[in-house]
Design a protein around this motif. Structure first.
Motif, short mmCIF file in Angstrom:
data_model
loop_
_atom_site.label_atom_id
_atom_site.label_comp_id
_atom_site.label_asym_id
_atom_site.label_seq_id
_atom_site.Cartn_x
_atom_site.Cartn_y
_atom_site.Cartn_z
N GLU A 133 17.81 -20.07 -28.72
CA GLU A 133 18.19 -20.27 -27.32
C GLU A 133 19.50 -19.54 -27.01
O GLU A 133 19.65 -18.91 -25.97
N ARG A 134 20.43 -19.63 -27.94
CA ARG A 134 21.70 -18.92 -27.78
C ARG A 134 21.49 -17.42 -27.76
O ARG A 134 22.03 -16.71 -26.90
N ASN A 135 20.70 -16.91 -28.70
CA ASN A 135 20.49 -15.47 -28.80
C ASN A 135 19.80 -14.92 -27.55
O ASN A 135 20.13 -13.83 -27.08
N ARG A 136 18.85 -15.67 -27.02
CA ARG A 136 18.17 -15.23 -25.80
C ARG A 136 19.18 -15.14 -24.65
O ARG A 136 19.19 -14.17 -23.88
N ALA A 137 20.05 -16.13 -24.54
CA ALA A 137 21.06 -16.12 -23.48
C ALA A 137 22.03 -14.95 -23.66
O ALA A 137 22.41 -14.29 -22.68
N MET A 138 22.40 -14.66 -24.90
CA MET A 138 23.34 -13.56 -25.16
C MET A 138 22.73 -12.21 -24.79
O MET A 138 23.36 -11.39 -24.10
N GLU A 140 20.13 -11.64 -22.90
CA GLU A 140 19.87 -11.62 -21.47
C GLU A 140 21.14 -11.24 -20.70
O GLU A 140 21.09 -10.48 -19.72
N THR A 141 22.28 -11.72 -21.17
CA THR A 141 23.56 -11.42 -20.52
C THR A 141 23.98 -9.97 -20.78
O THR A 141 24.48 -9.29 -19.88
N LEU A 142 23.78 -9.51 -22.00
CA LEU A 142 24.08 -8.11 -22.33
C LEU A 142 23.34 -7.17 -21.38
O LEU A 142 23.93 -6.24 -20.81
N TYR A 143 22.04 -7.44 -21.24
CA TYR A 143 21.21 -6.56 -20.40
C TYR A 143 21.41 -6.83 -18.91
O TYR A 143 21.63 -5.91 -18.12
N GLY A 144 21.34 -8.09 -18.53
CA GLY A 144 21.39 -8.44 -17.11
C GLY A 144 22.69 -8.10 -16.43
O GLY A 144 22.73 -7.85 -15.22
N CYS A 145 23.80 -8.07 -17.21
CA CYS A 145 25.12 -7.76 -16.63
C CYS A 145 25.67 -6.42 -17.11
O CYS A 145 26.74 -6.00 -16.68
N GLY A 146 24.96 -5.76 -18.03
CA GLY A 146 25.42 -4.45 -18.52
C GLY A 146 26.74 -4.52 -19.25
O GLY A 146 27.60 -3.66 -19.09
N GLY A 182 22.49 -12.11 -12.11
CA GLY A 182 21.25 -12.50 -11.45
C GLY A 182 20.79 -13.90 -11.80
O GLY A 182 21.30 -14.54 -12.73
N THR A 183 19.77 -14.37 -11.10
CA THR A 183 19.29 -15.74 -11.29
C THR A 183 18.67 -15.95 -12.67
O THR A 183 18.79 -17.03 -13.25
N VAL A 184 17.97 -14.92 -13.20
CA VAL A 184 17.35 -15.08 -14.52
C VAL A 184 18.42 -15.23 -15.60
O VAL A 184 18.32 -16.10 -16.48
N THR A 185 19.45 -14.39 -15.53
CA THR A 185 20.54 -14.49 -16.50
C THR A 185 21.25 -15.83 -16.37
O THR A 185 21.57 -16.49 -17.37
N GLN A 186 21.50 -16.25 -15.14
CA GLN A 186 22.13 -17.56 -14.92
C GLN A 186 21.29 -18.67 -15.54
O GLN A 186 21.82 -19.59 -16.18
N LYS A 187 19.97 -18.59 -15.36
CA LYS A 187 19.09 -19.62 -15.89
C LYS A 187 19.22 -19.75 -17.40
O LYS A 187 19.34 -20.87 -17.94
N HIS A 188 19.23 -18.62 -18.10
CA HIS A 188 19.29 -18.68 -19.57
C HIS A 188 20.66 -19.10 -20.07
O HIS A 188 20.77 -19.78 -21.10
N ILE A 189 21.71 -18.74 -19.36
CA ILE A 189 23.05 -19.21 -19.75
C ILE A 189 23.14 -20.72 -19.55
O ILE A 189 23.67 -21.45 -20.41
N ARG A 190 22.61 -21.22 -18.44
CA ARG A 190 22.64 -22.67 -18.18
C ARG A 190 21.83 -23.43 -19.24
O ARG A 190 22.25 -24.49 -19.72
#
Length: 253
Positions: A133-138, A140-146, A182-190
C-alpha cells in the motif's frame, strides 16, 4: 608551482568556495591527474603555469582513442575549470583552454514509459500488505506529481494541501514550489495514511515525514530504486526503469 600543490589548492577551492560534493571533487582530481601524468611523460613534467595550448591539444587527442566522447567532454570541462582557477589566483595571465573545443555530443533522450506501461506497473503492486500500500502511494506520487526521488522522500504530511489540490515540494537548492496533485494520487496517499501510516510509530525527527520504512524512519534512495526495478520486472517491462523514469514519463504525458 608543482602539480601536487596546485591540485591540492584547487581541491580546497572546490570544496570551500564552490561548495562541491566530495564525489565531484574526486572526479575533477581524477581528470586533472590524467593531465599531470601525461605531461610528466611527454613534457618532462612542466609546471601548471607553463602549459600551453599545444600541450593540451596533444593531451585531448590522446584521450580520443580511450574515452567515449561524453567522458572526453567531462575531462575538458575539468581542465577549463582548473585553468580558470589558475587565472583567478594570478598564477597565469592567459587561458590555454580558450580555443580548445569539447567533442559534439548528441542529446540522449531519457527512457519513458507509455501510459499503459505506467498503469500496468502500478496495478501490478500487491496492496494486500502494508508495504504494498505504501509503495503504490509512493510510485503514484512520483508519477502523478512528477517528483524527483529526493522530493518524494522529503515530503511531509504538513506539505499536503488536498483541499486546494496541491502539495508543497522542496526541490534543488532547498527551493519550495507548489505542485498540483490529482484525485487518484490523493486517493492513494489517503489510503496509505489511513491504513498504514497511522499505525506506525515514527522515529525521533520523523514525526511529520510522510513515507516511512518499517523502522519509522525516512526511506533511502536505494530502497526506492529497488522497489521500482523489482516492480518493473514483475510488470513485464523490459525497458531500463528508474524512479526518474516516472518524472520523464509524467512530463511526456
Amino acid at each position: 608551482m608543482k602539480w601536487k600543490d596546485a591540485l591540492s589548492d584547487y581541491n580546497h577551492y572546490l570544496r570551500l568556495e564552490r561548495g562541491l560534493s566530495e564525489n565531484s571533487v574526486e572526479n575533477y582530481g581524477r581528470d586533472l591527474n590524467k593531465l599531470a601524468t601525461f605531461l610528466e611523460a611527454e613534457r618532462e613534467g612542466i609546471a601548471p603555469e607553463q602549459v600551453v595550448r599545444e600541450d593540451l591539444e596533444a593531451f585531448v587527442h590522446s584521450l580520443a582513442s580511450t574515452l567515449h566522447p561524453r567522458s572526453q567532454a567531462r575531462v575538458i570541462s575539468s581542465l577549463r575549470g582548473f585553468f580558470a582557477y589558475l587565472m583567478l589566483e594570478d598564477y597565469r595571465n592567459d587561458d590555454p583552454m580558450e580555443l580548445i573545443e569539447a567533442p559534439k555530443l548528441g542529446r540522449k533522450l531519457p527512457d519513458t514509459l507509455s501510459e499503459k506501461e505506467v498503469m500496468n506497473l502500478l496495478n501490478s503492486m500487491d496492496r494486500s500488505t502494508a508495504e504494498g500500500e505504501r509503495n503504490r502511494a509512493m510510485l503514484e506520487t512520483l508519477y502523478g506529481c512528477g517528483l524527483r526521488v529526493s522530493e518524494l522522500l522529503d515530503l511531509k504530511m504538513s506539505d499536503l494541501f488536498f483541499d486546494e489540490d496541491f502539495i508543497k515540494v522542496r526541490g534543488k537548492g532547498n527551493k519550495e514550489r507548489c505542485v498540483p496533485v490529482g484525485t487518484v494520487t490523493q486517493k492513494h496517499i489517503r489510503l496509505y495514511m489511513d491504513q498504514v501510516r497511522i499505525h506506525q510509530t515514527p522515529g525521533k525527527g520523523f514525526e511529520d515525514t510522510l513515507f516511512l520504512n518499517r523502522n519509522g524512519r525516512r526511506l533511502s534512495r536505494a530502497m526506492i530504486f529497488t522497489i521500482v526495478k523489482r516492480q518493473a520486472e514483475l510488470a513485464g517491462i523490459r525497458k531500463k526503469v528508474s524512479p526518474h523514469t516516472f518524472r520523464h514519463s509524467f512530463a511526456t504525458h
